[in-house]
Each structure stands twice: as structure tokens, then as C-alpha cells.
Write an enzyme that holds these catalytic residues in place. Structure first.
Site, PDB file in Angstrom:
ATOM      1  CB  SER A 140      56.894  24.168 -42.020  1.00 29.70           C
ATOM      2  OG  SER A 140      57.456  22.918 -41.711  1.00 29.70           O
ATOM      3  CE1 TYR A 153      52.928  21.729 -44.809  1.00 30.34           C
ATOM      4  CE2 TYR A 153      55.083  21.384 -43.805  1.00 30.34           C
ATOM      5  CZ  TYR A 153      53.769  21.794 -43.706  1.00 30.34           C
ATOM      6  OH  TYR A 153      53.291  22.293 -42.509  1.00 30.34           O
TER       7      TYR A 153
END
Length: 242
Positions: A140, A153
């Protein structure tokens, strides 16, 4: 026969990858944890276009679940192997770190980071024995630059990026490549709670990406043409960060 295993393959980017690889003639294994209806829909979409697909439910964060599912698959497919692995399964549980509880931290890392380890370790042996394999880790933008509210995350995806670079060096002599794809804002269920109107104003191309655009990149990295690319993290983010 060489199969492709896509974790979290029932929806979003995972579904798009399944459809893209199947369209290229690769038999796909659609992993999912709980949403069987979505997985069956993905399988049907593939088969309607003449592709080959099968379902393999297991929880990537549970080592016993991973080992049993993949052992059972290998037993049922004695002449086949998983030659393409797309580690796509992941969740977001956003919170400012001062308010983040233990479960929000562990849930996100267990799926993205531990899931990468449990699944990759299990399928790697066959790739090394066959001297052929492609591992693509979906990371990501958050793992590259960090995003507020996503300490968990960002930590998980950054860790997978580091693991990608290390593993690539370990397995390259056996003709197995390991790369990461780092999407920015992609229009999926995972991003539907975000304020798209304000966020896309900061994206140079002026829009969220499409799952199919990510899938096309994954498909290339899984191909023979990408045999000299390994240890790389390739961003697909509309120019928001480089």
C-alpha cells in the site's frame, strides 16, 4: 498444471486479479475467509468466460487453517503446484494510535504480515523445486509514506515490503521472483468509507484507481516476461507519491 493462489480473492483487487489471471489462461484458486457468496460469484464470473477456478477457504492469520487447507489442496492435486501466489488479503481498522486498542493493532498485522508468512512459507517449497514461481505481495501507499490513522496498517505493509526485498534475494537463484505492488486509493469496498471527493483533489490524475488497473500490473509481474524483475515495490497511485 500451474495454479495461481490469490488470498482475499473474492472481492475488490483480489477479484480483479482472479479475473485477469483466469483470462490469461491461468487456473486460479480463490481464497476467502468468510464471504462464500462473493467467492462463488467470482468463480462464476471466471467460468462464464471459460476460465478455471476453484475455492479454497481458510483464514490467512491462522497457521493451522493455512497448513490444513494447502496440504489438502496438494493431496487433491498431486500433479499440480501453485506457481503464482498473490498475497492480497488484508483489512483496515483505522484509528489514531492514542485511541487504538490491542485488537485493532493485532488484527491488521495478523492478516497482512503473519498471513504473508504463513501462506508464502507453505507454497514456496514447490516453487523452488520446480525452479519457477512468482510471488506478488499487495502492499500500500500507506506502507511507503505512512498515513495518519493507519499506524497499524502502515506498519503491516511496510513490514511486508521489507520481507519482499529479503525473500527476493533468497529465492532468485531458483528462478522465483518476489515483488510488491503498492496501490494508492483504489475504488473498492475497502475505500468506500473514505471521502473520495476531497482525496482525489490531491491525486494528480484526478481520480481513484480501478481494481482492474492493479490486476493488469499483477498479471504482468506473474508472467514470463517479468522474469528479470524481483525485489521491487511498484507504486500504482495516480502520481500522488513517488
Amino acid at each position: 498444471m500451474k495454479y495461481a493462489l490469490i488470498t482475499g480473492g473474492s472481492r475488490g483487487i483480489g477479484r480483479a486479479v482472479c479475473l485477469e489471471l483466469a483470462a490469461k489462461g491461468v487456473p486460479v484458486i480463490i481464497n476467502y475467509a468468510s464471504n462464500e457468496a462473493a467467492a462463488l460469484e467470482t468463480k462464476q464470473l471466471i467460468e462464464e468466460k471459460g476460465g478455471i477456478a476453484e475455492l479454497l477457504p481458510f483464514d490467512v492469520a491462522n497457521v493451522e487453517s493455512v497448513d490444513k487447507a494447502l496440504e489438502d489442496w496438494a493431496t487433491a492435486h498431486p500433479e499440480d503446484y501453485i506457481g503464482v501466489l498473490v498475497n492480497n488479503a488484508g483489512i483496515r481498522q483505522d484509528a489514531m494510535m492514542i485511541f487504538m486498542d490491542d485488537l485493532q493493532w493485532h488484527n491488521v498485522l495478523d492478516i497482512s504480515l503473519n498471513g504473508f508468512f504463513y501462506v508464502t512459507r507453505r507454497v514456496l517449497k514447490a516453487m523452488l523445486m520446480k525452479r519457477n514461481g512468482r510471488i506478488i505481495n499487495i502492499v500500500s501507499l500507506s506502507g511507503l509514506k505512512g498515513l495518519p490513522g493507519q499506524t497499524n496498517y502502515s506498519a503491516a505493509k511496510a513490514a511486508v515490503i521489507g520481507a519482499t526485498k529479503a525473500l527476493a534475494q533468497e529465492v532468485a537463484p531458483r528462478k522465483v521472483t518476489v515483488n510488491a505492488v503498492a496501490p494508492g486509493y483504489i475504488a473498492t469496498d475497502m475505500t468506500k468509507d473514505l471521502d473520495e471527493a476531497s482525496l482525489k483533489a490531491n491525486i494528480p490524475v484526478g481520480r481513484f484507481g480501478k481494481p482492474e488497473e492493479v490486476a493488469a500490473l499483477v498479471s504482468f509481474l506473474s508472467s514470463d516476461e517479468a522474469a528479470y524483475i524481483t525485489g521491487e515495490v511498484i507504486s500504482i497511485n495516480g502520481g500522488i507519491y513517488s
